[in-house]
Design a protein around this motif. Structure first.
Motif, mmCIF file in Angstrom:
data_model
loop_
_atom_site.group_PDB
_atom_site.id
_atom_site.type_symbol
_atom_site.label_atom_id
_atom_site.label_comp_id
_atom_site.label_asym_id
_atom_site.label_seq_id
_atom_site.Cartn_x
_atom_site.Cartn_y
_atom_site.Cartn_z
ATOM 1 N N CYS A 95 1.192 4.060 20.306
ATOM 2 C CA CYS A 95 0.524 4.574 21.506
ATOM 3 C C CYS A 95 -0.541 5.605 21.142
ATOM 4 O O CYS A 95 -0.515 6.208 20.071
ATOM 5 N N SER A 96 -1.491 5.801 22.053
ATOM 6 C CA SER A 96 -2.611 6.714 21.827
ATOM 7 C C SER A 96 -2.581 7.838 22.864
ATOM 8 O O SER A 96 -1.682 7.915 23.698
ATOM 9 N N LYS A 97 -3.571 8.691 22.810
ATOM 10 C CA LYS A 97 -3.678 9.794 23.767
ATOM 11 C C LYS A 97 -4.354 9.359 25.067
ATOM 12 O O LYS A 97 -4.521 10.167 25.981
ATOM 13 N N GLN A 98 -4.735 8.095 25.147
ATOM 14 C CA GLN A 98 -5.367 7.597 26.372
ATOM 15 C C GLN A 98 -4.354 7.575 27.509
ATOM 16 O O GLN A 98 -3.151 7.395 27.296
ATOM 17 N N GLY A 99 -4.841 7.773 28.725
ATOM 18 C CA GLY A 99 -3.951 7.942 29.866
ATOM 19 C C GLY A 99 -3.216 6.696 30.304
ATOM 20 O O GLY A 99 -2.152 6.771 30.926
ATOM 21 N N VAL A 100 -3.775 5.532 29.993
ATOM 22 C CA VAL A 100 -3.192 4.264 30.441
ATOM 23 C C VAL A 100 -3.082 3.318 29.255
ATOM 24 O O VAL A 100 -3.972 3.278 28.391
ATOM 25 N N ARG A 101 -1.998 2.578 29.222
ATOM 26 C CA ARG A 101 -1.858 1.536 28.196
ATOM 27 C C ARG A 101 -1.587 0.205 28.875
ATOM 28 O O ARG A 101 -0.694 0.083 29.700
ATOM 29 N N VAL A 102 -2.370 -0.793 28.516
ATOM 30 C CA VAL A 102 -2.167 -2.154 28.997
ATOM 31 C C VAL A 102 -1.593 -2.964 27.850
ATOM 32 O O VAL A 102 -2.202 -3.064 26.780
ATOM 33 N N ILE A 103 -0.409 -3.525 28.057
ATOM 34 C CA ILE A 103 0.237 -4.338 27.034
ATOM 35 C C ILE A 103 0.245 -5.787 27.507
ATOM 36 O O ILE A 103 0.777 -6.099 28.572
ATOM 37 N N SER A 125 -9.559 -1.487 32.229
ATOM 38 C CA SER A 125 -10.174 -0.471 31.379
ATOM 39 C C SER A 125 -11.446 0.079 32.010
ATOM 40 O O SER A 125 -11.677 1.296 32.024
ATOM 41 N N ALA A 126 -12.262 -0.805 32.557
ATOM 42 C CA ALA A 126 -13.522 -0.374 33.171
ATOM 43 C C ALA A 126 -13.277 0.543 34.366
ATOM 44 O O ALA A 126 -14.046 1.478 34.616
ATOM 45 N N ALA A 127 -12.197 0.313 35.096
ATOM 46 C CA ALA A 127 -11.902 1.120 36.287
ATOM 47 C C ALA A 127 -11.536 2.554 35.938
ATOM 48 O O ALA A 127 -11.674 3.458 36.771
ATOM 49 N N PHE A 128 -11.084 2.780 34.701
ATOM 50 C CA PHE A 128 -10.677 4.120 34.293
ATOM 51 C C PHE A 128 -11.573 4.686 33.198
ATOM 52 O O PHE A 128 -11.151 5.521 32.386
ATOM 53 N N GLY A 129 -12.805 4.238 33.206
ATOM 54 C CA GLY A 129 -13.788 4.798 32.290
ATOM 55 C C GLY A 129 -13.425 4.648 30.831
ATOM 56 O O GLY A 129 -13.821 5.462 29.990
ATOM 57 N N GLY A 130 -12.704 3.610 30.508
ATOM 58 C CA GLY A 130 -12.336 3.376 29.119
ATOM 59 C C GLY A 130 -11.141 4.174 28.643
ATOM 60 O O GLY A 130 -10.769 4.087 27.467
ATOM 61 N N GLY A 288 -5.057 -9.602 40.089
ATOM 62 C CA GLY A 288 -4.082 -8.919 39.250
ATOM 63 C C GLY A 288 -4.606 -7.590 38.754
ATOM 64 O O GLY A 288 -3.871 -6.592 38.726
ATOM 65 N N ALA A 289 -5.867 -7.569 38.364
ATOM 66 C CA ALA A 289 -6.483 -6.326 37.896
ATOM 67 C C ALA A 289 -6.519 -5.296 39.016
ATOM 68 O O ALA A 289 -6.191 -4.116 38.809
ATOM 69 N N GLN A 290 -6.914 -5.722 40.207
ATOM 70 C CA GLN A 290 -6.994 -4.798 41.346
ATOM 71 C C GLN A 290 -5.620 -4.241 41.704
ATOM 72 O O GLN A 290 -5.482 -3.057 42.043
ATOM 73 N N PHE A 291 -4.608 -5.078 41.631
ATOM 74 C CA PHE A 291 -3.241 -4.631 41.897
ATOM 75 C C PHE A 291 -2.837 -3.552 40.899
ATOM 76 O O PHE A 291 -2.314 -2.494 41.272
ATOM 77 N N ALA A 292 -3.079 -3.815 39.618
ATOM 78 C CA ALA A 292 -2.704 -2.860 38.575
ATOM 79 C C ALA A 292 -3.478 -1.551 38.706
ATOM 80 O O ALA A 292 -2.910 -0.462 38.554
ATOM 81 N N ILE A 293 -4.749 -1.643 38.999
ATOM 82 C CA ILE A 293 -5.585 -0.442 39.143
ATOM 83 C C ILE A 293 -5.049 0.442 40.267
ATOM 84 O O ILE A 293 -4.922 1.666 40.120
ATOM 85 N N ALA A 294 -4.733 -0.161 41.388
ATOM 86 C CA ALA A 294 -4.198 0.603 42.537
ATOM 87 C C ALA A 294 -2.879 1.261 42.195
ATOM 88 O O ALA A 294 -2.624 2.424 42.555
ATOM 89 N N LYS A 295 -2.013 0.549 41.476
ATOM 90 C CA LYS A 295 -0.706 1.101 41.117
ATOM 91 C C LYS A 295 -0.821 2.249 40.116
ATOM 92 O O LYS A 295 -0.109 3.247 40.204
ATOM 93 N N VAL A 296 -1.730 2.115 39.173
ATOM 94 C CA VAL A 296 -1.928 3.193 38.202
ATOM 95 C C VAL A 296 -2.482 4.429 38.875
ATOM 96 O O VAL A 296 -2.037 5.551 38.619
ATOM 97 N N ARG A 297 -3.449 4.238 39.776
ATOM 98 C CA ARG A 297 -4.021 5.388 40.501
ATOM 99 C C ARG A 297 -2.941 6.097 41.340
ATOM 100 O O ARG A 297 -2.906 7.326 41.411
ATOM 101 N N ALA A 298 -2.062 5.325 41.928
ATOM 102 C CA ALA A 298 -1.001 5.912 42.747
ATOM 103 C C ALA A 298 0.020 6.666 41.888
ATOM 104 O O ALA A 298 0.651 7.613 42.343
ATOM 105 N N ALA A 299 0.163 6.227 40.638
ATOM 106 C CA ALA A 299 1.156 6.835 39.754
ATOM 107 C C ALA A 299 0.655 8.084 39.049
ATOM 108 O O ALA A 299 1.438 8.858 38.508
ATOM 109 N N LYS A 300 -0.657 8.265 39.058
ATOM 110 C CA LYS A 300 -1.247 9.430 38.346
ATOM 111 C C LYS A 300 -1.056 10.709 39.132
ATOM 112 O O LYS A 300 -1.044 10.704 40.350
#
Length: 300
Positions: A95-103, A125-130, A288-300
């Motif tokens: 794992c890295s110091k990046q805020g999100v990991r997609v496996i 990745s694009a939705a979270f500025g890399g 699928g990407a939009q679903f994941a993006i929304a869930k990650v934003r809600a979890a932050k």
């Protein structure tokens, strides 16, 4: 003298092998488990060969998930988050110091760099500025009887290690076809897995909480009546490989989007083989990407 464990596991799956073989033939006919010929590079930003290889970190030959003979008494206790599993050294998760990991868990014979899931990961990745680490799970993804079990062991070890080493990182799990079995099975108790006699490790409570979203496509263990299903499927029809029991994934149901196309022979038993490639063109990658993006934003 006891029977060789590998033979026991093969015999355990014998009851479903006729269906399995038929579906495998269909997937092989499609090529790369449904990947359309000539599909262009997917460009998984933020990924690297070291990140991909790290999926197997902590796993020794023949010991998926980083288990060694001395670890057998310290199997993880899943939702209970037992102290032995929480304290166990799961190996380097990469794992890295990046805020999100997609496996990503790819489909059978798919390329790790150019499959169904790579464009989905790129959109996230694009939705979270890399600020996203993209990792392709290093598992066989072959027709071998042990491929799924190896993938489950490695994914569980990766997630448990990540929870220890990068506790602030949020995770998106994605799986296509065989990869969807791996992802779904990593989330449940061993007794509910495709190979219940295989790897016994389970996610720790911390690892489970770190998962923000789960996106699956063409899941062979599809349950047509699950509340988290998406797509044009027939709810009365299940997947072709030992469908999951109702409620097995309830702990994650609000975080799952399980896409199944109508008549996809893999997630809709008795369907058509060409429909397993439907996800490349039906808009579900973006959904699928939009679903994941929304869930990650809600979890932050």
């Amino acid at each position: 003298m006891g029977m060789n464990p590998r033979i026991v596991r093969a015999l355990h799956n014998a009851a479903v092998m006729c269906v399995v073989i038929a579906v495998m033939v269909a997937m092989a006919a499609l090529g790369a488990c449904g990947s359309p010929a000539g599909s262009g590079p997917a460009g998984s930003s933020g990924s690297s060969s070291s990140a991909s290889a790290s999926a197997s970190a902590g796993s020794s030959a023949g010991e998926p998930g980083g288990s060694s003979p001395g670890d057998s008494a310290e199997s993880s206790s899943g939702a209970s988050g037992g102290s032995s599993s929480a304290k166990r050294d799961w190996g380097d998760s990469g794992c890295s110091k990046q805020g999100v990991r997609v496996i990503m868990a790819r489909g059978t014979n798919e390329s790790a760099d150019n499959g169904l899931l790579n464009p989905v990961a790129k959109q996230i990745s694009a939705a979270f500025g890399g600020d996203v680490q993209i990792t392709s799970l290093d598992y066989p993804a072959t027709f071998d009887v042990d491929s799924v079990d190896t993938g489950v062991g490695r994914l569980v070890a990766m997630l448990n290690g990540q929870a220890q080493q990068c506790p602030a990182q949020k995770t998106v799990l994605m799986g296509f076809s065989q990869g969807a079995i791996v992802v779904g099975d990593a989330l449940v108790a061993p007794r509910n897995r495709f190979d219940p006699s295989g790897n016994k490790d389970e996610l720790t409570a911390a690892a489970g909480k770190s998962i923000a979203a789960v996106v699956m496509y063409g899941d062979p263990r599809f349950n047509g009546r699950a509340a988290y299903n998406r797509g044009t499927f027939d709810a009365a029809v299940n997947g072709s490989f030992s469908p999951r029991g109702t409620g097995e994934l309830d702990a994650y149901k609000d975080r799952i989007a399980d896409f199944c196309a109508a008549k996809d022979i893999v997630c809709q038993q008795g369907g058509e083989q060409q429909e397993h490639a439907r996800y490349f063109s039906d808009g579900s990658q973006t959904q699928g990407a939009q679903f994941a993006i929304a869930k990650v934003r809600a979890a932050k």
